[in-house]
Enzyme design. Structure first.
Site, PDB file in Angstrom:
ATOM      1  N   ASP A   1       0.926  -1.510  -0.189  1.00 50.39           N
ATOM      2  CA  ASP A   1      -0.076  -0.047   0.263  1.00 50.39           C
ATOM      3  C   ASP A   1       1.004   1.144  -0.050  1.00 50.39           C
ATOM      4  O   ASP A   1       2.081   1.167   0.233  1.00 50.39           O
ATOM      5  CB  ASP A   1      -0.909   0.109   1.179  1.00 50.39           C
ATOM      6  CG  ASP A   1      -2.073  -0.950   1.034  1.00 50.39           C
ATOM      7  OD1 ASP A   1      -2.047  -1.714   0.389  1.00 50.39           O
ATOM      8  OD2 ASP A   1      -2.881  -0.602   2.011  1.00 50.39           O
TER       9      ASP A   1
ATOM     10  N   HIS B   1      -5.682   9.337   0.558  1.00 44.78           N
ATOM     11  CA  HIS B   1      -5.744   8.391   1.627  1.00 44.78           C
ATOM     12  C   HIS B   1      -6.348   8.931   2.999  1.00 44.78           C
ATOM     13  O   HIS B   1      -6.303   9.005   4.009  1.00 44.78           O
ATOM     14  CB  HIS B   1      -4.277   8.286   2.199  1.00 44.78           C
ATOM     15  CG  HIS B   1      -4.024   6.974   2.953  1.00 44.78           C
ATOM     16  ND1 HIS B   1      -4.085   6.929   4.320  1.00 44.78           N
ATOM     17  CD2 HIS B   1      -3.508   5.688   2.658  1.00 44.78           C
ATOM     18  CE1 HIS B   1      -4.023   5.505   4.703  1.00 44.78           C
ATOM     19  NE2 HIS B   1      -3.518   4.795   3.734  1.00 44.78           N
TER      20      HIS B   1
ATOM     21  N   HIS C   1       3.695  -2.419   2.958  1.00 39.92           N
ATOM     22  CA  HIS C   1       3.571  -1.110   2.451  1.00 39.92           C
ATOM     23  C   HIS C   1       4.912  -0.635   1.807  1.00 39.92           C
ATOM     24  O   HIS C   1       6.138  -1.165   2.236  1.00 39.92           O
ATOM     25  CB  HIS C   1       3.760   0.020   3.642  1.00 39.92           C
ATOM     26  CG  HIS C   1       2.231  -0.020   4.385  1.00 39.92           C
ATOM     27  ND1 HIS C   1       2.052  -0.980   5.392  1.00 39.92           N
ATOM     28  CD2 HIS C   1       1.059   0.713   4.107  1.00 39.92           C
ATOM     29  CE1 HIS C   1       0.675  -0.931   5.911  1.00 39.92           C
ATOM     30  NE2 HIS C   1       0.113   0.099   5.100  1.00 39.92           N
TER      31      HIS C   1
END
Length: 285
Positions: free
Chosen positions: A108, A163, A253
């Site tokens: 992510d 986000h 991530h």
């Protein structure tokens, strides 16, 4: 959502998970995967891409569908993909049914000019595939990295534009966050994304409806690597190895902060997963 509503939704989710099996959809002679979800906002069923098995992945799998696992709650806000107070929504995929030792690595908050290429090199070295949930404001700054991800055979998916927590936004803002990112990915890659992940894993009925209207399936995770807490590469690797199981979607991530620990952990645990017969592949509808 009230406590009673949460309990009712969770019970419905568990009942649905017990009856969902593997759905075979003939595409390139490969089996499809079913989101183990239920509810009024069911998106198109997810399948897995048919890449050749990576070296070291050949152990026979245990047959039969998997039971869906709920989104693990996070504690402590330390990164852009930190905690989400919302309970898991029954229409979101946390695991995918499989009769093989397939797993789904996801990354992510990228693309990031340093960490994304490092992760791509590791995946390439081991002939592994993954799914990258990108943020629009990062993607627009590094379009070549989007192409690199796609050219390596990985899936590029939608993680909103800036986000935000979607459950705190009005519907118009949710549509903008998701739609703007989808439009950018279509412009750069020639095709709109089929998958979306809400920041913090927080979905609600309105955001799921918009996600589905835009042609995307919502994806959560079953294994949280906890890399966003920067606990050390060894701890991250140990977490993944301890919790991995066939069909699990793994959260890590490549952006949103300093991710050298994530890169080093992937160097450690990916060969171990392959040696254990797991096959990392990307998610596709």
């Amino acid at each position: 959502m009230t406590s009673d509503e949460h309990t009712s939704a969770r019970r419905a989710f568990l009942r649905a998970a017990l009856v969902i099996g593997t759905l075979a959809v003939g595409r390139v002679l490969l089996p499809s995967r079913v989101m183990e979800t239920g509810g009024p906002h069911r998106a198109p069923a997810l399948r897995t891409a048919g890449d050749d098995p990576p070296a070291g992945a050949g152990r026979p799998a245990t047959a039969g569908p998997l039971e869906s696992q709920p989104l693990r709650p996070m504690a402590g806000e330390t990164s852009r993909s930190g905690p989400g107070a919302s309970p898991p929504h029954p229409d979101v995929a946390f695991t995918l049914s499989t009769d093989r030792r397939e797993i789904f690595l996801t990354f992510d908050d990228g693309p990031h000019p340093r960490h994304t290429p490092d992760i791509l090199r590791i995946l390439h070295r081991h002939d592994a595939r993954a799914t990258f949930f990108v943020i629009g404001e990062n993607a627009v700054a590094f379009p070549d990295l989007l192409r690199d991800i796609a050219d390596e055979g990985h899936a590029v998916a939608n993680h909103t534009w800036t986000h935000p927590q979607l459950t705190t936004l009005p519907p118009g803002a949710v549509r903008s966050e998701l739609g703007r990112t989808s439009s950018l990915l279509e412009e750069v890659l020639g095709t709109a994304p089929d998958l979306a992940r809400a920041p913090y894993g927080a979905w609600d009925d309105p955001s799921l409806s918009i996600c589905n209207d835009l042609g995307m399936s919502p994806v959560g995770w079953a294994v949280d690597s906890q890399d966003w807490t920067t606990p050390g590469a060894e701890t991250i690797a140990d977490t993944v190895l301890a919790e991995i199981r066939p069909g699990a979607i793994v959260l890590s991530h490549d952006g949103g902060g300093e991710r050298r620990q994530t890169v080093q952990a992937l160097e450690w645990y990916l060969p171990r997963l392959l040696d254990d017969g797991f096959r990392p592949i990307r998610i596709e509808p």
